[in-house]
Design a protein around this motif. Structure first.
Motif, short mmCIF file in Angstrom:
data_model
loop_
_atom_site.label_atom_id
_atom_site.label_comp_id
_atom_site.label_asym_id
_atom_site.label_seq_id
_atom_site.Cartn_x
_atom_site.Cartn_y
_atom_site.Cartn_z
N SER A 79 0.78 -1.02 -0.24
CA SER A 79 0.25 -0.13 -0.37
C SER A 79 0.76 1.12 0.07
N PRO A 80 0.83 2.17 -0.85
CA PRO A 80 1.69 3.43 -1.28
C PRO A 80 1.05 4.39 -0.14
N ARG A 81 2.71 4.69 0.49
CA ARG A 81 2.32 6.40 1.65
C ARG A 81 1.90 7.13 0.83
N PRO A 82 0.66 7.85 1.31
CA PRO A 82 -0.44 9.37 0.49
C PRO A 82 0.65 10.29 0.15
N LEU A 83 1.34 11.02 -0.75
CA LEU A 83 1.43 12.08 -1.51
C LEU A 83 1.71 12.93 0.03
#
Ligand SMILES: Cc1cc2nc3c(=O)[nH]c(=O)nc-3n(C[C@H](O)[C@H](O)[C@H](O)COP(=O)(O)OP(=O)(O)OC[C@H]3O[C@@H](n4cnc5c(N)ncnc54)[C@H](O)[C@@H]3O)c2cc1C
Length: 374
Positions: A309-313
């Motif tokens: 799950s990518p971290r938010p910008l």
């Protein structure tokens, strides 16, 4: 199955996204589509308009060993159902699993008469055409009117005035030039325009452009030999035409990982993305935005490909850089949301810093596989 990532647009953001994805996903197939076989330093186009030569960076050299396939051509359509794009130089569509939309921005020519009569510095062809016209006009000691008091209009007026002292250069704006700068930054601008002989007309909104004049909202007209339109940028309509959800300006609406809210296999970066801070406030169209967004998109695509799950910008600004000819400038320090602090650098030092930042941006775009995201 090998994932096919197609990146359209090889400006700052597209190049960064492609190189970063290639670095993170060595097994993915990556295709980069761009109308030219070389990278354009778009932030220098006012210099091109003023007659300077710009270096061309062949994309084949930049992509080198990254294993990215280059297609030279313009994307005409995106079929989001079939997940493929058509390109004017290819007979068959290019299929994708993941699309990165990085088409940048174009001149906003919606004001009457602009498309017919005004020049711009928004793209390399336009800036080159302007260069030839300005050189001719300078010999005739004509008057050039730059419309727009934002950073692009200011840089263009200053660059042309410095190069052609015999040319009458006028800057017309509906507010004050550099309205987003601090008082010290604006004061320096005024001094430089005085020194360069640039006539500044504030509180003047241009509502129509004619071949020999601009018409103002108050009913007055100003005669001129040439108009440069620099009031801000629009974006290509390809996303809107393709049924991808866009905002009122035509930029792709994205979530906090730069993924299209309507098409999860499409990411948008750079000027074409309606990207925002975590609190929802918009990011500005800038190279300073495009580069980190491109790198971040490459990281996000790789993270998802690896099942993470990518971290938010997370995004913040540090400064705005303004060149005022080759030997002067303003470096405006800003807060995370791009609001000016009082601190500025001006003069020759600022010009040197700006030049270093521009070179650094190109260097970083070309080496984006190597640098961490912010
Ligand atoms: C004169 C000028 C000065 C500027 N100065 C600054 C500055 O000092 N600092 C700053 O931060 N920003 C500056 N900017 C803004 C900055 O250049 C842009 O914000 C930045 O280039 C955006 O990057 P991008 O990757 O989104 O798009 P771009 O760099 O514009 O790249 C988009 C790419 O997509 C390609 N493309 C377009 N349509 C298609 C298609 N249909 N198919 C395939 N490819 C396509 C284009 O040809 C281009 O190669 C300046 C802009 C101008 C014009």
């Amino acid at each position: 199955m090998t994932q096919h990532i197609v990146v359209i647009g090889a400006g700052y953001s597209g190049l960064a996204a492609a190189l970063r994805a290639a670095r993170r996903l060595p097994d993915a197939r990556i295709t980069l589509i761009n109308p030219r076989a070389y990278f354009v330093e778009r932030v220098r186009l006012h210099q091109l308009a003023a007659g300077q030569r710009l270096r061309r960076y062949p994309l084949s050299d930049i992509l080198g060993t990254a294993g990215i396939e280059l297609v030279v051509g313009s994307v005409r359509t995106i079929d989001t159902e079939r997940r493929e794009v058509t390109v004017d130089s290819l007979d068959t569509p290019v299929p994708y699993d993941t699309l990165v939309y990085a088409l940048g921005s174009v001149a906003d020519t919606s004001t009457p008469g602009v498309a017919e009569h005004a020049a711009t510095v928004a793209g390399p062809a336009e800036a080159q055409a302007l260069r030839d016209k300005v050189a001719t006009m300078a010999r005739q000691e004509g008057t050039l009117t730059v419309v727009g008091g934002g950073l692009t209009g200011i840089e263009t007026a200053a660059e042309v005035a410095e190069t052609y002292p015999g040319l009458g250069v006028r800057l017309v704006t509906d507010t004050e030039p550099g309205a987003g700068l601090s008082e010290r930054g604006r004061a320096h601008l005024r001094r430089v325009f005085d020194r360069l002989g640039v006539e500044v007309r504030t509180d003047a909104k241009v509502v129509e452009v004619h071949s020999d004049a601009v018409e103002l909202a108050d009913g007055n007209t100003m005669t001129t030999d040439l108009v440069v339109w620099a009031t801000g940028f629009g974006v290509p309509d390809l996303a809107a035409r393709s049924g991808i959800t866009v905002d009122s300006a035509g930029r792709i609406v994205v979530d906090d990982t730069l993924r299209s809210v309507s098409h999860p296999d499409v990411y948008a970066v750079g000027d074409s993305a309606a990207a925002h801070h975590p609190d929802g406030s918009p990011l500005r169209m800038a190279c300073a935005t495009a580069l980190p967004l491109g790198r971040y998109a490459g990281d996000v695509i790789a993270a998802r490909a690896h099942g993470r799950s990518p971290r938010p910008l997370r995004f913040r600004y540090f400064f705005q850089c303004l060149s005022l000819g080759r030997d002067d400038g303003v470096i405006q320090f800003v807060d995370a949301h791009d609001r000016p602090r009082e601190r500025v650098l001006t003069g020759r030092l600022a010009a040197r810093v700006k030049e270093a930042v521009v070179r650094g941006a190109t260097f970083t775009a070309r080496r984006s596989g190597l640098y961490p995201s912010r």
